[in-house]
Motif scaffolding. Structure first.
Motif, PDB file in Angstrom:
ATOM      1  N   SER A   1      -1.193   9.148  10.674  1.00  0.00           N
ATOM      2  CA  SER A   1      -0.709   8.757   9.341  1.00  0.00           C
ATOM      3  C   SER A   1       0.485   7.824   9.479  1.00  0.00           C
ATOM      4  CB  SER A   1      -0.322   9.984   8.517  1.00  0.00           C
ATOM      5  OG  SER A   1       0.798  10.637   9.095  1.00  0.00           O
TER       6      SER A   1
ATOM      7  N   GLN B   1       0.821  -1.218   0.000  1.00  0.00           N
ATOM      8  CA  GLN B   1       0.000   0.000   0.000  1.00  0.00           C
ATOM      9  C   GLN B   1       0.851   1.262   0.000  1.00  0.00           C
ATOM     10  OE1 GLN B   1      -3.049  -0.013   2.975  1.00  0.00           O
ATOM     11  NE2 GLN B   1      -3.925  -1.962   2.316  1.00  0.00           N
TER      12      GLN B   1
ATOM     13  N   LYS C   1       4.000   6.485   7.308  1.00  0.00           N
ATOM     14  CA  LYS C   1       4.937   6.729   6.222  1.00  0.00           C
ATOM     15  C   LYS C   1       6.050   5.693   6.274  1.00  0.00           C
ATOM     16  CE  LYS C   1       4.219  11.761   6.078  1.00  0.00           C
ATOM     17  NZ  LYS C   1       4.863  13.082   6.186  1.00  0.00           N
TER      18      LYS C   1
ATOM     19  N   SER D   1       2.209   2.376  -3.434  1.00  0.00           N
ATOM     20  CA  SER D   1       1.310   3.151  -4.305  1.00  0.00           C
ATOM     21  C   SER D   1       0.861   4.460  -3.667  1.00  0.00           C
ATOM     22  CB  SER D   1       0.082   2.308  -4.652  1.00  0.00           C
ATOM     23  OG  SER D   1      -0.561   1.855  -3.459  1.00  0.00           O
ATOM     24  N   ASN D   2       0.991   4.587  -2.338  1.00  0.00           N
ATOM     25  CA  ASN D   2       0.611   5.815  -1.634  1.00  0.00           C
ATOM     26  C   ASN D   2       1.704   6.150  -0.613  1.00  0.00           C
ATOM     27  OD1 ASN D   2      -2.345   6.100  -2.592  1.00  0.00           O
ATOM     28  ND2 ASN D   2      -2.257   4.004  -1.793  1.00  0.00           N
ATOM     29  N   GLU D   3       2.246   7.351  -0.691  1.00  0.00           N
ATOM     30  CA  GLU D   3       3.329   7.728   0.212  1.00  0.00           C
ATOM     31  C   GLU D   3       2.860   7.827   1.662  1.00  0.00           C
ATOM     32  OE1 GLU D   3       5.175  11.268  -1.118  1.00  0.00           O
ATOM     33  OE2 GLU D   3       5.920  10.403  -2.990  1.00  0.00           O
ATOM     34  N   THR D   4       1.575   8.086   1.857  1.00  0.00           N
ATOM     35  CA  THR D   4       1.036   8.227   3.209  1.00  0.00           C
ATOM     36  C   THR D   4      -0.252   7.419   3.317  1.00  0.00           C
ATOM     37  OG1 THR D   4       1.955  10.452   3.394  1.00  0.00           O
ATOM     38  CG2 THR D   4       0.260   9.837   4.977  1.00  0.00           C
ATOM     39  N   LEU D   5      -0.396   6.674   4.414  1.00  0.00           N
ATOM     40  CA  LEU D   5      -1.602   5.895   4.674  1.00  0.00           C
ATOM     41  C   LEU D   5      -2.315   6.456   5.897  1.00  0.00           C
ATOM     42  CD1 LEU D   5      -0.259   2.237   4.252  1.00  0.00           C
ATOM     43  CD2 LEU D   5      -1.386   3.659   2.528  1.00  0.00           C
TER      44      LEU D   5
ATOM     45  N   GLN E   1      10.636   4.253   0.391  1.00  0.00           N
ATOM     46  CA  GLN E   1       9.535   4.444  -0.570  1.00  0.00           C
ATOM     47  C   GLN E   1       9.900   3.843  -1.915  1.00  0.00           C
ATOM     48  OE1 GLN E   1       6.456   5.901  -0.076  1.00  0.00           O
ATOM     49  NE2 GLN E   1       5.961   5.322  -2.182  1.00  0.00           N
TER      50      GLN E   1
END
Length: 848
Positions: A751, A706, A753, A709-713, A760
């Motif tokens: 969040s 995840q 990271k 595909s997304n720098e922050t969840l 990343q």
């Protein structure tokens, strides 16, 4: 009339001359002794040489008709028996000679001949023929002759009356006078090493082998022995005893009474009229020790509940009195560097002179590294100034510097903020935590503060002693100390040393001299030492780490609240507040958070690292040269590379070293990304030692996929996933392992990271591997299918239970419908997961 004779005198030594007066002859009448009306006669003054073994070493003093023996008590001190054990020493002669030297004519005399001369009045009708000192028993035998018409008992009575009228008290025993008694028996004068005692054993023997002896009663013994001194107890032999000959014990209140009784009554024959039986009873006397042999050892062995705690207390007191000052001294030397040669100016000068010729390369390298880091310090100047300001404030300085690993926390604090502080103590928690076993942990903690000597091996021995005591007395002795107690001692000694270091700057003539120590420390924060606790909360989830960090937190809180030292914690753990709040629940500690460098600073750092050596060479040659950065045509890639790599110092230094070897920035970053991906795969995804992890490879892979595909969840959204039922514990463990970083807002996590900026790109690199992705996705689907099967089984069991209820109540229809819908939903998910699993299996079958 005085007659001078050159013969051995009973009063003097060998070859002395003594003036002996002519003595008048007396006879006894009803009114006492009266002069006999005859011409005076010169009495014999001869004396045979005798020792403490009697005449001719026979053990006896031979007496004839008209001869008797007197025993004089209190002639020698009783505590001189040890003199007889010295080889080649005549204790009798040495003692009398030495005592006569210190004797004074006006004082009580000390040597036996002098005392006996004074004790015998001139009017007493006897002639002394022999003096036999008894050093062990504190007295002396005096052999004398008398006329046939004089009874020796009457001489004894007259002598006692004279000594009571004119007492003689030797200087070594001024409270007791000299006493004289007539010897009733036949004393055994032995020189065996037998210590006198206040108890005398009286044995009842027959006068001849064919006769029998009578056992004397207590009354008879009392009448015979009371004259020599106060008797405490008379203990006859038990009636059922089979020991022969029969005996009785007589206990005197003083030892001198027993010595007199033994010397006067040994060998005495008790006649029939006094209770000695038909043929009389012979008395044999000997000293008997009132204490059993080895009584001290037996008492110690028989009272372990008392002895062991007393021994522990004594050892503890000895340790505190002897070793604690030594340990405090070594801790002070460790903090002030008093025993390090590097801190002396002359040593540094000599070292610089010796190294100037052949250490130029190393010095240039060090200078170049300092210049590289100077860029970082300029960027963090505000944090450095803030730390220095806090060091000068009088308030509690409980400071936390938090940042990711490789952010330069220790360098910022030690090399910049505390550069000019003289007294600094650095405690590396990593060394303490990675020690295996209590003894190793104690030794590591002691080494960090300079606490020595430390007997960490004693902890194991004392534990075995405690275990043995448990089996002996049923309770622990307290001799062994736990790890917590030992650490408490180390921190306690360190507190004492730090306070002494701070107070060493205090002067008696300063204006604050009237202040107490605590007030002075509060008013002068500039003199407080600084304690830096590095790697705080390192491996906090292992073994006894929680206890170690709690003790450290409590100790640091005590240092700051008592104004003894400034304390700075260096940690990578973002949840440090939970641990430190236990130590200071009512205080707000100060915090500095270090983040990664900005892209501009990161680029300058890499370029400066490339140009550092060329700058040194140019300065040495005095020429201006083109820098390596100007010669490189591929440095245009740095902007995009740094965007991928991030601003972590360790990653930037690694990048600069690879570029310096000739690689292009893009190639170097790809190598770093691949290396990071391999580390992630090994540390978080492979099933190696899964038992020590708090997460599963499936959970770690879901996060990686995840974040790729997304720098922050969103933190809370992730907790809704089926794989994260115990989500918060798993996420905290992954944050501690530095796979992810959790950011907070308003005190709550919000969040997620990547743990490092380069991760990343490493996550994207891992997800591009179709085989790896298919394998790990298949593991996730397998776990999800298993979870849904359990759900279906649970619903089916509930439906089965509901179906067995009698009558099928209508109120249960909604519940039955809900269970059916849930079972159907789980079944549909299972079909979906199985379809996806089939596609993934095909990938694994087609690709390598």
């Amino acid at each position: 009339m005085i007659l001078l004779k050159s013969t051995r005198s009973p009063w003097g030594g060998r070859g002395t001359q003594l003036a002996v007066p002519f003595r008048k002859q007396y006879f006894y009448t009803a009114n006492g002794f009266r002069p006999r009306p005859i011409a005076p006669v010169v009495l014999s003054n001869r004396r045979r040489v005798t020792t403490e073994a009697g005449d001719d070493d026979t053990g006896h003093i031979e007496t004839k008709q008209n001869e008797g023996i007197l025993f004089f008590d209190n002639v020698f001190p009783l505590k001189l028996q040890w003199l007889t054990r010295i080889p080649l020493l005549n204790a009798e002669r040495a003692l009398t000679s030495s005592l006569s030297i210190v004797n004074h004519p006006d004082l009580a005399l000390a040597d036996p001949s002098s005392i006996i001369k004074r004790a015998l009045p001139e009017t007493l009708p006897l002639t002394v023929t022999q003096v036999l000192p008894r050093l062990r028993e504190g007295g002396a035998f005096v052999k004398f002759t008398h006329d046939a018409g004089i009874n020796p008992t009457e001489l004894e009575s007259t002598l006692k009356a004279y000594l009571e009228e004119k007492p003689i008290k030797p200087w070594f025993n001024p409270l007791r006078r000299v006493r004289a008694f007539l010897v009733q028996g036949k004393p055994w004068i032995e020189d065996l090493y037998r210590i006198p005692s206040s108890r005398v054993k009286v044995e009842f023997l027959p006068t001849s082998p064919e006769n029998s002896a009578a056992e004397l009663t207590q009354e008879t013994l009392y009448s015979l022995f009371r004259r020599y001194g106060k008797i405490s107890e008379i203990a006859p032999e038990p009636s059922d005893s089979k020991v022969a000959p029969r005996y009785a014990y007589i206990d005197y209140s003083r030892m001198r009474f027993a010595t007199v009784a033994k010397n006067c009554m040994h060998g005495y024959v008790v006649p029939a009229k006094e209770g000695g039986g038909k043929t009389g009873t012979l008395l044999k006397l000997s000293y008997e020790s009132k204490m059993k042999p080895h009584w001290i050892r037996d008492w110690l062995a028989g009272h372990p509940r008392i002895v062991i705690p007393v021994v522990v207390a004594l050892l503890t007191a000895l340790s505190v009195a002897v070793f604690d000052p030594i340990r405090t001294f070594f801790i002070k030397m460790h903090v002030t560097h008093g025993l390090k040669l590097e801190d002396y100016a002359i040593y540094r000068w000599v070292k610089s002179q010796l190294s100037r010729g052949y250490d130029i390369i190393r010095l240039r390298k060090q200078k170049g590294e300092d210049e590289n880091l100077q860029i970082i310090w300029e960027d963090r100047k505000e944090a450095i100034n803030q730390l220095q300001t806090w060091m000068m404030e009088t308030a509690d300085t409980f400071i936390v510097v938090q940042g990711p690993r490789g952010a330069g926390k220790k360098e910022l604090v030690m090399d910049q903020a505390l550069k000019n502080r003289p007294n600094k103590l650095v405690i590396d928690c990593k060394k303490i935590q990675e020690a295996r076993g209590d003894s190793a942990t104690i030794a590591a903690a002691a080494a960090e503060v300079g606490y020595k000597p430390v007997f960490s091996w004693m902890n194991s021995i004392s534990s075995m002693i405690d275990l043995a005591a448990m089996g002996t007395i049923g309770t622990k002795t307290g001799f062994s100390e736990t790890l917590e107690t030992q650490l408490g001692k180390i921190w306690g000694n360190t507190t004492t040393a730090l306070k002494q270091i701070a107070l060493d700057h205090r002067k008696k003539d300063e204006k604050d001299a009237q202040m107490s120590d605590d007030e002075w420390l509060e008013a002068h924060p500039e003199y407080r030492p600084v304690v830096v606790i590095d790697n705080f909360l390192h491996k906090n989830n292992e073994g006894s780490a929680g206890m170690v960090y709690d003790k450290l937190g409590d100790w640091a809180a005590a240092l700051t609240t008592q104004n003894i030292a400034h304390v700075i914690f260096l940690t990578t753990d973002v949840s440090f507040s939970k641990s430190l709040s236990k130590a200071l629940p009512d205080r707000v500690f100060r915090q500095i958070t270090l983040s990664d460098c900005t892209p501009e600073v990161a680029k300058r750092l890499v370029i400066q690292h490339l140009n550092s050596e060329s700058d040194e060479e140019a300065a040495a040659d005095g020429e201006e040269k083109i820098t390596p950065a100007q010669q490189r045509s591929d440095l245009d890639e740095l902007d995009s590379v740094i965007q991928v790599l991030g601003g972590r110092l360790t990653d930037l230094e690694f990048l600069a070293r690879r570029i310096k070897t000739g690689e292009s920035p893009g190639s170097a970053v790809r190598q770093i990304i691949e290396q990071s991906a391999s580390e992630i795969l090994k540390m978080y995804l492979l099933d190696v030692d899964v038992s020590s992890r708090k997460w599963t490879p499936q959970q770690a892979w879901l996060l990686i996929k995840q974040l790729a595909s997304n720098e922050t969840l969103r933190y809370n959204e992730l907790l809704l996933n089926d794989l994260f039922k115990d989500g918060e514990v798993v996420l905290q463990a992954l944050e501690q392992a530095e796979l992810i970083a959790i950011t907070s807002k308003n005190g709550r996590p919000y969040s997620i990271k990547p743990g490092r900026p380069v991760y990343q790109a490493a996550f994207e690199y891992l997800t591009d591997d179709d085989v790896l992705k298919a394998r790990l996705d298949l593991a996730i689907l397998t776990q999800l299918i298993g979870m849904e099967n359990k759900n279906v089984e649970k619903y089916e069991n509930e439906l089965r239970t509901l179906a067995e209820l009698p009558g099928a109540p209508s109120e249960l229809k909604p519940r039955i419908k809900w269970c059916l819908e849930k079972a159907m939903g789980s079944h549909m998910k299972i079909e979906k997961y199985e379809a996806q699993s089939g596609a993934l299996k095909k990938v694994l079958m087609d690709k390598f």
